[in-house]
Scaffold this motif. Structure first.
Motif, mmCIF file in Angstrom:
data_model
loop_
_atom_site.group_PDB
_atom_site.id
_atom_site.type_symbol
_atom_site.label_atom_id
_atom_site.label_comp_id
_atom_site.label_asym_id
_atom_site.label_seq_id
_atom_site.Cartn_x
_atom_site.Cartn_y
_atom_site.Cartn_z
ATOM 1 N N PHE A 280 0.847 -1.192 0.000
ATOM 2 C CA PHE A 280 0.000 0.000 0.000
ATOM 3 C C PHE A 280 0.887 1.248 0.000
ATOM 4 O O PHE A 280 2.088 1.187 0.286
ATOM 5 N N PHE A 281 0.279 2.407 -0.296
ATOM 6 C CA PHE A 281 1.000 3.674 -0.276
ATOM 7 C C PHE A 281 1.047 4.218 1.142
ATOM 8 O O PHE A 281 0.040 4.147 1.867
ATOM 9 N N PRO A 282 2.173 4.767 1.586
ATOM 10 C CA PRO A 282 2.191 5.470 2.873
ATOM 11 C C PRO A 282 1.379 6.761 2.761
ATOM 12 O O PRO A 282 1.116 7.265 1.663
ATOM 13 N N LEU A 283 0.995 7.323 3.908
ATOM 14 C CA LEU A 283 0.203 8.551 3.893
ATOM 15 C C LEU A 283 1.010 9.741 3.394
ATOM 16 O O LEU A 283 0.441 10.684 2.825
ATOM 17 N N GLU A 284 2.328 9.714 3.604
ATOM 18 C CA GLU A 284 3.188 10.794 3.125
ATOM 19 C C GLU A 284 4.314 10.197 2.281
ATOM 20 O O GLU A 284 5.443 10.026 2.744
ATOM 21 N N PRO A 285 4.022 9.840 1.035
ATOM 22 C CA PRO A 285 5.041 9.194 0.199
ATOM 23 C C PRO A 285 6.210 10.123 -0.085
ATOM 24 O O PRO A 285 6.042 11.330 -0.281
ATOM 25 N N ALA A 286 7.397 9.534 -0.094
ATOM 26 C CA ALA A 286 8.607 10.323 -0.359
ATOM 27 C C ALA A 286 8.708 10.716 -1.823
ATOM 28 O O ALA A 286 9.177 11.803 -2.147
ATOM 29 N N THR A 287 8.270 9.809 -2.717
ATOM 30 C CA THR A 287 8.278 10.094 -4.150
ATOM 31 C C THR A 287 6.998 9.516 -4.762
ATOM 32 O O THR A 287 6.251 8.793 -4.094
ATOM 33 N N HIS A 288 6.778 9.805 -6.004
ATOM 34 C CA HIS A 288 5.613 9.297 -6.732
ATOM 35 C C HIS A 288 5.714 7.765 -6.838
ATOM 36 O O HIS A 288 6.684 7.240 -7.369
#
Length: 288
Positions: free
Chosen positions: A31-39
């Protein structure tokens, strides 16, 4: 039901409405984190609550690695980044902020917002490197005597083969039990013009078909385990867990898959019996 204390366990339980889940199987969730570091920054976690890599079981490593590779390829093919970081941190000093083992897949582009990861140069000396090498080597388990002997491997293969044989025998037994049931119910339905008796035969066909398809699924699973052990793969000695040899994404439950239903040992046998019962039930319902 109370929400899990671990935020990643909440994601696994489907209790986080904000999560963007992109992949799930029996052993892992991505899953995607809530604050992704990159796209496209993605997290991969085991479904069991595992605080860190030292708590990971040997059998959990292969599914976690397989999902990591699968999602990494999907990121490459869909987003076409210039590179990719795979980061896995353990402990507060290593910047682990959630005590549930997780693997970061971070797509990278030239001049993106990610800071430099590695420092320039080193503080290590030849003496400290030599001492660390000796300490780590001493702490590693010895590989002496860990090779499986040919006799043990043959015995392991014999155990697996006995299960394969038992599944095949169970399949044959199911067919032999069904035939007299179908003959009796369909025959009685025809001679007495009783369509409800034909329905009993139809139900019997469906139940035995489910049993037989499950026998076939288990037989295939243990044949795959047999092949893995025979080729010397890293299957634990005398393990009888067929999921260790299952392809990534293959379901580990006991319900047959489509390939089991359409097998020559299932569909060509049960489908004509099922169709015959339906025809008898419909025909004599109309006559009655």
């Amino acid at each position: 039901m109370a929400a899990p204390v671990c935020p990643f366990c909440a994601v696994i339980a489907g209790q986080d409405p904000n999560v963007r889940e992109i992949y799930r199987d029996a052993n892992t969730v991505a899953f995607f984190p809530l604050e992704p570091a990159t796209h496209g920054h993605t997290l991969i976690v085991p479904t069991r609550h595992v605080p860190d890599m030292w708590s990971l079981r040997d059998a959990e490593l292969a599914p976690l690695s397989a999902t990591t590779l699968k999602v990494a390829k999907a990121i490459r093919d869909s987003l076409m980044p210039d590179g990719l970081n795979i980061i896995q941190s353990n402990g507060q000093a290593a910047t682990q902020t959630i005590d549930h083992l997780h693997v970061h897949l971070i797509p990278r582009w030239n001049n993106d917002r990610m800071p430099a990861i590695w420092p320039v140069g080193t503080d290590e000396t030849d003496a400290t490197l030599d001492r660390a090498a000796r300490q780590i080597t001493a702490a590693l388990p010895s590989t002496a005597g860990t090779t499986v002997s040919p006799d043990d491997r043959r015995q392991h293969l014999g155990f697996i083969q006995s299960v394969v044989t038992r599944m095949a025998q169970s399949s044959a037994t199911a067919k032999s039990w069904l035939l007299p049931i179908v003959t009796a119910t369909y025959g009685f339905a025809i001679t007495k013009e009783a369509p409800l008796i034909a329905v009993i035969g139809i139900v019997a066909v469906l139940v035995f078909a489910l049993l037989d398809a499950n026998y076939l699924k288990q037989e295939r699973a243990f044949r795959a385990l047999y092949d893995k052990v025979a080729e010397g793969s890293s299957i634990p000695e005398f393990s009888m867990n067929p999921t260790l040899a299952a392809p990534a994404g293959r379901r580990s439950n006991y319900w047959p898959d489509w390939q089991d239903w359409r097998s020559w040992a299932v569909m060509p046998f049960y489908l004509p019996l099922l169709v015959s019962g339906v025809v008898i039930a419909v025909l004599y319902t109309w006559v009655w």
